[in-house]
Design an enzyme around this catalytic site. Structure first.
Site, PDB file in Angstrom:
ATOM      1  N   ASN A  46       2.390  -0.872  11.164  1.00  0.00           N
ATOM      2  CA  ASN A  46       3.059  -2.116  10.759  1.00  0.00           C
ATOM      3  C   ASN A  46       4.125  -1.748   9.729  1.00  0.00           C
ATOM      4  OD1 ASN A  46       3.841  -4.564   9.702  1.00  0.00           O
ATOM      5  ND2 ASN A  46       1.849  -5.076   8.804  1.00  0.00           N
ATOM      6  N   TRP A  47       5.374  -1.772  10.175  1.00  0.00           N
ATOM      7  CA  TRP A  47       6.469  -1.327   9.300  1.00  0.00           C
ATOM      8  C   TRP A  47       6.874  -2.403   8.293  1.00  0.00           C
ATOM      9  CZ3 TRP A  47      10.401   1.486  13.086  1.00  0.00           C
ATOM     10  CH2 TRP A  47       9.776   2.626  13.605  1.00  0.00           C
ATOM     11  N   LYS A  48       6.327  -3.587   8.425  1.00  0.00           N
ATOM     12  CA  LYS A  48       6.662  -4.709   7.532  1.00  0.00           C
ATOM     13  C   LYS A  48       8.188  -4.876   7.441  1.00  0.00           C
ATOM     14  CE  LYS A  48       2.317  -3.897   5.264  1.00  0.00           C
ATOM     15  NZ  LYS A  48       1.451  -4.116   4.138  1.00  0.00           N
TER      16      LYS A  48
ATOM     17  N   HIS B  48      -2.097 -11.683   9.517  1.00  0.00           N
ATOM     18  CA  HIS B  48      -2.041 -10.653   8.465  1.00  0.00           C
ATOM     19  C   HIS B  48      -2.174 -11.327   7.103  1.00  0.00           C
ATOM     20  CE1 HIS B  48      -0.566  -7.477   5.853  1.00  0.00           C
ATOM     21  NE2 HIS B  48      -0.850  -6.644   6.828  1.00  0.00           N
TER      22      HIS B  48
ATOM     23  N   GLU C 101      -0.751 -10.899   4.394  1.00  0.00           N
ATOM     24  CA  GLU C 101       0.512 -11.256   3.727  1.00  0.00           C
ATOM     25  C   GLU C 101       1.059 -12.577   4.277  1.00  0.00           C
ATOM     26  OE1 GLU C 101       2.563  -7.537   4.343  1.00  0.00           O
ATOM     27  OE2 GLU C 101       1.197  -6.569   2.921  1.00  0.00           O
TER      28      GLU C 101
ATOM     29  N   GLU D  29      -9.212  -5.915   7.725  1.00  0.00           N
ATOM     30  CA  GLU D  29      -8.339  -5.485   6.636  1.00  0.00           C
ATOM     31  C   GLU D  29      -8.740  -6.189   5.339  1.00  0.00           C
ATOM     32  OE1 GLU D  29      -4.437  -3.769   8.265  1.00  0.00           O
ATOM     33  OE2 GLU D  29      -4.097  -5.833   7.703  1.00  0.00           O
TER      34      GLU D  29
ATOM     35  N   GLY E 188      -2.344  -1.715   0.792  1.00  0.00           N
ATOM     36  CA  GLY E 188      -1.255  -1.233  -0.058  1.00  0.00           C
ATOM     37  C   GLY E 188      -1.668  -0.852  -1.460  1.00  0.00           C
TER      38      GLY E 188
ATOM     39  N   SER F  69      -4.949   0.996   3.284  1.00  0.00           N
ATOM     40  CA  SER F  69      -4.774   2.301   2.623  1.00  0.00           C
ATOM     41  C   SER F  69      -5.286   3.463   3.476  1.00  0.00           C
ATOM     42  CB  SER F  69      -5.430   2.286   1.238  1.00  0.00           C
ATOM     43  OG  SER F  69      -4.800   1.322   0.407  1.00  0.00           O
TER      44      SER F  69
ATOM     45  N   GLY G 273      -0.189   0.401   7.380  1.00  0.00           N
ATOM     46  CA  GLY G 273       1.017  -0.117   6.731  1.00  0.00           C
ATOM     47  C   GLY G 273       1.838   1.038   6.167  1.00  0.00           C
ATOM     48  N   GLY G 274       1.677   1.276   4.869  1.00  0.00           N
ATOM     49  CA  GLY G 274       2.501   2.263   4.158  1.00  0.00           C
ATOM     50  C   GLY G 274       2.631   3.602   4.864  1.00  0.00           C
TER      51      GLY G 274
HETATM   52  C1  PEP Z   1      -1.370  -3.532   6.333  1.00  0.00           C
HETATM   53  O1  PEP Z   1      -0.478  -4.090   5.716  1.00  0.00           O
HETATM   54  O2  PEP Z   1      -1.806  -4.005   7.405  1.00  0.00           O
HETATM   55  C2  PEP Z   1      -1.932  -2.311   5.771  1.00  0.00           C
HETATM   56  C3  PEP Z   1      -3.073  -1.884   6.254  1.00  0.00           C
HETATM   57  O3  PEP Z   1      -1.221  -1.728   4.772  1.00  0.00           O
HETATM   58  P1  PEP Z   1      -1.554  -0.327   4.064  1.00  0.00           P
HETATM   59  O4  PEP Z   1      -1.874   0.678   5.155  1.00  0.00           O
HETATM   60  O5  PEP Z   1      -0.295   0.029   3.336  1.00  0.00           O
HETATM   61  O6  PEP Z   1      -2.709  -0.544   3.175  1.00  0.00           O
END
Ligand code: PEP
Length: 264
Positions: free
Chosen positions: A13-15, A98, A100, A170, A176, A216, A237-238
């Site tokens: 997920n590149w956001k 999600h 966010e 999640e 994050g 993470s 994500g990151g």
């Molecule tokens: C996400 O936003 O779905 C996520 C899992 O982010 P991260 O891997 O950065 O924790």
């Protein structure tokens, strides 16, 4: 059915990151490095405007595209929204619910449920995100929260559509933050999700469904999650913005599924 028979999914997920040039370069690097990995399904969810150029760039690569969101409405006067049917030509997956979106854009369970239906009715697979906040975990309410999110999000989902669902556990506090859940805690929730869906819909279909962990995940810790029996990949994500890290996570899923296949 175990990880050996469920093909793991690693989705990035590149956001709201990447320029067009960065997106093309990242997708090309991932496609090049994952060229020989058939045991794991790899998906990238870039920002909306990059879906079309990435679809062209990734053609024939085996890498799937996902959208990060879609409208809960079918079509019409909804300025700024993107309808599910507009995504179908490019996307195999759409992320819904999600944290966010829930926290920053006020999406409640009813909105998530409507988006889920739009996605599956338009032939795509929904990656439904569920997860508790830190205070909910500390109050011992994790499974209660997960059950509420699942039951409301799936309230209108017909049983025959379960094959178009992936659930991503999640925990909000792990996203994050560099502070992932323990693999044991993630497994406990994943097993709960599988059992709940089996009772609500169909046990066989629930055994075939993929449940991801997200929060993470890195190349360094991914293998510990994939060793758990109900965790079938990751929503990343990151670390998905770094080809080295992301491909390391894909490789960890490949190693885990290969090991399970030998053990089976
Ligand atoms: C996400 O936003 O779905 C996520 C899992 O982010 P991260 O891997 O950065 O924790």
């Amino acid at each position: 059915m175990t990880l050996a028979s469920r093909r793991p999914l690693v989705a990035g997920n590149w956001k709201m990151h990447t320029t067009l040039e960065e997106a093309l370069a990242l997708a090309s690097t991932v496609a090049g490095r994952c060229r020989t990995v058939t045991e794991v399904e790899v998906a990238l969810a870039p920002p909306f405007p990059w879906l079309v150029p990435l679809a062209e760039r990734l053609e024939g690569s085996g890498i799937a595209l996902g959208a990060q969101n879609c409208s809960q409405f079918e079509r019409g006067a909804f300025t700024g929204e993107v309808a599910a049917f507009m995504l179908t030509p490019f996307c195999r997956y759409v992320i819904v619910g999600h944290s966010e979106r829930r926290a920053l854009f006020g999406e409640d369970d009813a909105v998530v449920a409507a988006k889920l239906i739009r996605v599956v009715e338009h032939g795509m697979t929904a990656i439904l995100c569920v997860g508790e906040r830190l205070e909910e975990r500390e109050a011992g309410r994790t499974l209660e929260v997960i059950e509420r999110q699942l039951s409301r999000a799936c309230q209108d989902l017909p049983a025959h559509r379960l094959g178009q669902l992936v659930v991503a556990y999640e925990p909000v506090w792990a996203i994050g933050t560099g502070r992932p859940a323990t693999p044991q805690d993630a497994q406990e929730v994943a097993a709960f999700v599988r059992t709940w869906l089996g009772r609500r819909f169909d046990e066989g279909a629930s055994r075939a469904l993929r449940i991801l962990y997200g929060g993470s995940v890195t190349a360094g810790n991914a293998g510990t999650f994939f060793a758990e029996r109900d965790i079938d990949g990751a929503l990343v994500g990151g670390a998905s913005l770094d080809a080295e890290q992301f491909c390391g996570i894909v490789e960890a899923a490949r190693v885990a599924v290969t090991r399970r296949t030998k053990e089976a």
